[in-house]
Design an enzyme around this catalytic site. Sequence first.
Site, PDB file in Angstrom:
ATOM      1  N   SER A   1       0.789  -1.193  -0.005  1.00 10.11           N
ATOM      2  CA  SER A   1       0.134   0.064  -0.139  1.00 10.11           C
ATOM      3  C   SER A   1       0.856   1.245   0.016  1.00 10.11           C
ATOM      4  CB  SER A   1      -0.903   0.216   1.225  1.00 10.11           C
ATOM      5  OG  SER A   1      -1.676  -0.987   1.268  1.00 10.11           O
TER       6      SER A   1
ATOM      7  N   CYS B   1      -7.720  -1.658   6.914  1.00 12.38           N
ATOM      8  CA  CYS B   1      -6.542  -2.247   6.138  1.00 12.38           C
ATOM      9  C   CYS B   1      -5.677  -2.938   7.096  1.00 12.38           C
ATOM     10  CB  CYS B   1      -5.915  -0.989   5.505  1.00 12.38           C
ATOM     11  SG  CYS B   1      -4.494  -1.622   4.599  1.00 12.38           S
TER      12      CYS B   1
HETATM   13  P1  FAD Z   1       7.189 -14.340   1.539  1.00 10.12           P
HETATM   14  O1  FAD Z   1       8.892 -14.651   1.336  1.00 10.12           O
HETATM   15  O2  FAD Z   1       6.499 -14.119   0.071  1.00 10.12           O
HETATM   16  O3  FAD Z   1       6.504 -15.340   2.469  1.00 10.12           O
HETATM   17  C1  FAD Z   1       5.510 -15.239   2.774  1.00 10.12           C
HETATM   18  C2  FAD Z   1       4.921 -16.948   2.753  1.00 10.12           C
HETATM   19  O4  FAD Z   1       5.643 -17.386   3.904  1.00 10.12           O
HETATM   20  C3  FAD Z   1       3.311 -16.856   2.942  1.00 10.12           C
HETATM   21  O5  FAD Z   1       2.830 -16.912   1.751  1.00 10.12           O
HETATM   22  C4  FAD Z   1       3.302 -18.038   3.779  1.00 10.12           C
HETATM   23  O6  FAD Z   1       3.343 -19.203   2.941  1.00 10.12           O
HETATM   24  C5  FAD Z   1       4.556 -18.078   4.685  1.00 10.12           C
HETATM   25  N1  FAD Z   1       4.464 -17.846   6.041  1.00 10.12           N
HETATM   26  C6  FAD Z   1       4.000 -16.537   6.226  1.00 10.12           C
HETATM   27  N2  FAD Z   1       3.840 -16.456   7.615  1.00 10.12           N
HETATM   28  C7  FAD Z   1       4.005 -17.734   8.131  1.00 10.12           C
HETATM   29  C8  FAD Z   1       4.090 -18.250   9.310  1.00 10.12           C
HETATM   30  N3  FAD Z   1       3.859 -17.596  10.428  1.00 10.12           N
HETATM   31  N4  FAD Z   1       4.267 -19.497   9.655  1.00 10.12           N
HETATM   32  C9  FAD Z   1       4.440 -20.300   8.340  1.00 10.12           C
HETATM   33  N5  FAD Z   1       4.572 -19.714   7.116  1.00 10.12           N
HETATM   34  C10 FAD Z   1       4.287 -18.476   6.931  1.00 10.12           C
HETATM   35  N6  FAD Z   1       2.994  -5.745   3.609  1.00 10.12           N
HETATM   36  C11 FAD Z   1       3.486  -4.742   4.384  1.00 10.12           C
HETATM   37  O7  FAD Z   1       4.431  -4.729   5.120  1.00 10.12           O
HETATM   38  N7  FAD Z   1       3.227  -3.259   4.137  1.00 10.12           N
HETATM   39  C12 FAD Z   1       2.008  -2.878   3.413  1.00 10.12           C
HETATM   40  O8  FAD Z   1       1.679  -1.573   3.127  1.00 10.12           O
HETATM   41  C13 FAD Z   1       1.401  -4.075   2.597  1.00 10.12           C
HETATM   42  N8  FAD Z   1       0.516  -3.692   1.689  1.00 10.12           N
HETATM   43  C14 FAD Z   1      -0.094  -4.931   0.788  1.00 10.12           C
HETATM   44  C15 FAD Z   1      -1.391  -4.458   0.206  1.00 10.12           C
HETATM   45  C16 FAD Z   1      -1.927  -5.352  -0.535  1.00 10.12           C
HETATM   46  C17 FAD Z   1      -2.936  -5.032  -1.251  1.00 10.12           C
HETATM   47  C18 FAD Z   1      -1.426  -6.782  -0.478  1.00 10.12           C
HETATM   48  C19 FAD Z   1      -1.966  -7.875  -1.206  1.00 10.12           C
HETATM   49  C20 FAD Z   1      -0.189  -7.153   0.548  1.00 10.12           C
HETATM   50  C21 FAD Z   1       0.394  -6.086   1.125  1.00 10.12           C
HETATM   51  N9  FAD Z   1       1.194  -6.417   2.025  1.00 10.12           N
HETATM   52  C22 FAD Z   1       1.900  -5.342   2.511  1.00 10.12           C
HETATM   53  C23 FAD Z   1       1.923  -7.614   2.221  1.00 10.12           C
HETATM   54  C24 FAD Z   1       3.139  -7.962   1.252  1.00 10.12           C
HETATM   55  O9  FAD Z   1       2.466  -7.983  -0.115  1.00 10.12           O
HETATM   56  C25 FAD Z   1       3.953  -9.273   1.407  1.00 10.12           C
HETATM   57  O10 FAD Z   1       3.046 -10.260   1.303  1.00 10.12           O
HETATM   58  C26 FAD Z   1       4.599  -9.229   2.529  1.00 10.12           C
HETATM   59  O11 FAD Z   1       5.635  -8.206   2.693  1.00 10.12           O
HETATM   60  C27 FAD Z   1       5.332 -10.388   2.787  1.00 10.12           C
HETATM   61  O12 FAD Z   1       6.257 -10.651   1.719  1.00 10.12           O
HETATM   62  P2  FAD Z   1       7.509 -11.405   1.654  1.00 10.12           P
HETATM   63  O13 FAD Z   1       8.099 -11.517   0.317  1.00 10.12           O
HETATM   64  O14 FAD Z   1       8.515 -10.696   2.730  1.00 10.12           O
HETATM   65  O15 FAD Z   1       7.164 -13.089   2.229  1.00 10.12           O
END
Ligand code: FAD
Length: 370
Positions: free
Chosen positions: A150, A328
């Site tokens: 966001s 949100c």
């Molecule tokens: P990844 O490496 O992709 O890991 C995520 C995956 O890890 C998950 O899909 C799940 O499979 C696994 N996982 C997660 N938690 C656990 C757990 N506790 N135990 C076991 N497995 C787990 N994020 C923000 O920080 N700020 C924002 O403003 C923001 N806005 C967003 C807006 C929208 C419309 C959407 C859809 C998401 C938003 N997000 C936001 C979330 C962001 O998109 C990511 O999903 C988040 O940062 C995690 O991504 P990553 O690549 O770090 O994690």
Amino acid sequence: MYSQAKVIAGGLAHIPVVIAVFYFILTTFNKRALKFLEEAKTKKPEPKAVEPKKVAISKTEAPKTEAPKVVKKKHADVPVNIYRPKTPYEGTVIGNYSLLKEGAIGRVNHITFDLKDSDPFLNYVEGQSIGIMPAGEDANGKPHKLRLYSIASTRHGDDFNGNTVSLCVRQLQYEKDGETINGVCSTYLCDIKPGDKVKITGPVGKEMLLPDEEDANIVMLATGTGIAPMRAYLRRMFEPTEKEKNKWNFKGKAWLFMGAPKSANLLYEEDLQRYLTDNPDNFKYTKAISREQQNTKGGRMYIQDRVLESANELFNMIEDEKTHIYLCGLKGMEPGIDEAMTKAAEEKGLNWSELRPQLKKSGRWHVETY
Ligand code: FAD
Ligand code: A2P
């Protein structure tokens, strides 16, 4: 020689002949006219040759006979997908700092990118998101997929020059088999440094846009980084330089319910306190600090508990059709908010399961959880 009497007598003698001729013409004409009318009554009217209207007809649509109505697509002027994953914009990081205070849990950063060299220009409005494509490859050797974030800045950016975008990012961390797993994109973002190049897509999203009306009321329910779009709204409403730029003279009431685990985790707190001091009649700020405060049952204080405490005032606002509600943050809060709204509505003799779809339909219930 003709005498005058003879001429008159001759003229008179012709009168019956003239009458007879007129009578003949009249009866013949009448008969034809009657026949024509009779025929006209029994015959089906001939179809008129009509110029076909030029209407675009899709395969499934029946041809339209009425003139097409010009329906303006809602939010048609809001920019979307200026940059897509195949051709992202490489923005330069111009700032990345922690939003947390001493003693806070986890890691949450405010990150700003320069957009000024984007061509086409990557413009956006409050309430939209952008995609970030983290550097590196996934376990299958493929480039990482984009993650959405966001937008936390107004369209004018934090420096009001209109060529930056800011995000509020929490690093995802969880334990698995005794090991700490770091989220790919959130860790990448929290670690990037000014000068680094980052692949950006978007903007996307029309769900969380602010209404145009200056006298709208804006209720905001946020947990953690769910504050991001709300920060943009509140800057648009109350930040003096931003207001000079946007000329949007907000006159309604803004009410933020904010959920954070600890006081040290409250995000953008100084700005929010300043808005409160400067706009006491237009801004209300209610905090739920889960690990420092308790709800009436002795459990962690969540925003839904605060919603229940304020049920009467909140529903008085919701009953006003100028009120919009924005939700949100954590997906997990949705059932809790629904339950609280159900109870709060009951106290006002209202049925939330009927009211919520109505609010949604009228574009007053906005949800973006993840
Ligand atoms: P990844 O490496 O992709 O890991 C995520 C995956 O890890 C998950 O899909 C799940 O499979 C696994 N996982 C997660 N938690 C656990 C757990 N506790 N135990 C076991 N497995 C787990 N994020 C923000 O920080 N700020 C924002 O403003 C923001 N806005 C967003 C807006 C929208 C419309 C959407 C859809 C998401 C938003 N997000 C936001 C979330 C962001 O998109 C990511 O999903 C988040 O940062 C995690 O991504 P990553 O690549 O770090 O994690
Ligand atoms: P807690 O983690 O104490 O259970 P952050 O993203 O900074 O962790 O903040 C999220 C906030 O939302 C925390 O206070 C967290 O509380 C709270 N929270 C967690 N689960 C829910 C839920 N189901 N409904 C509402 N708030 C929640």
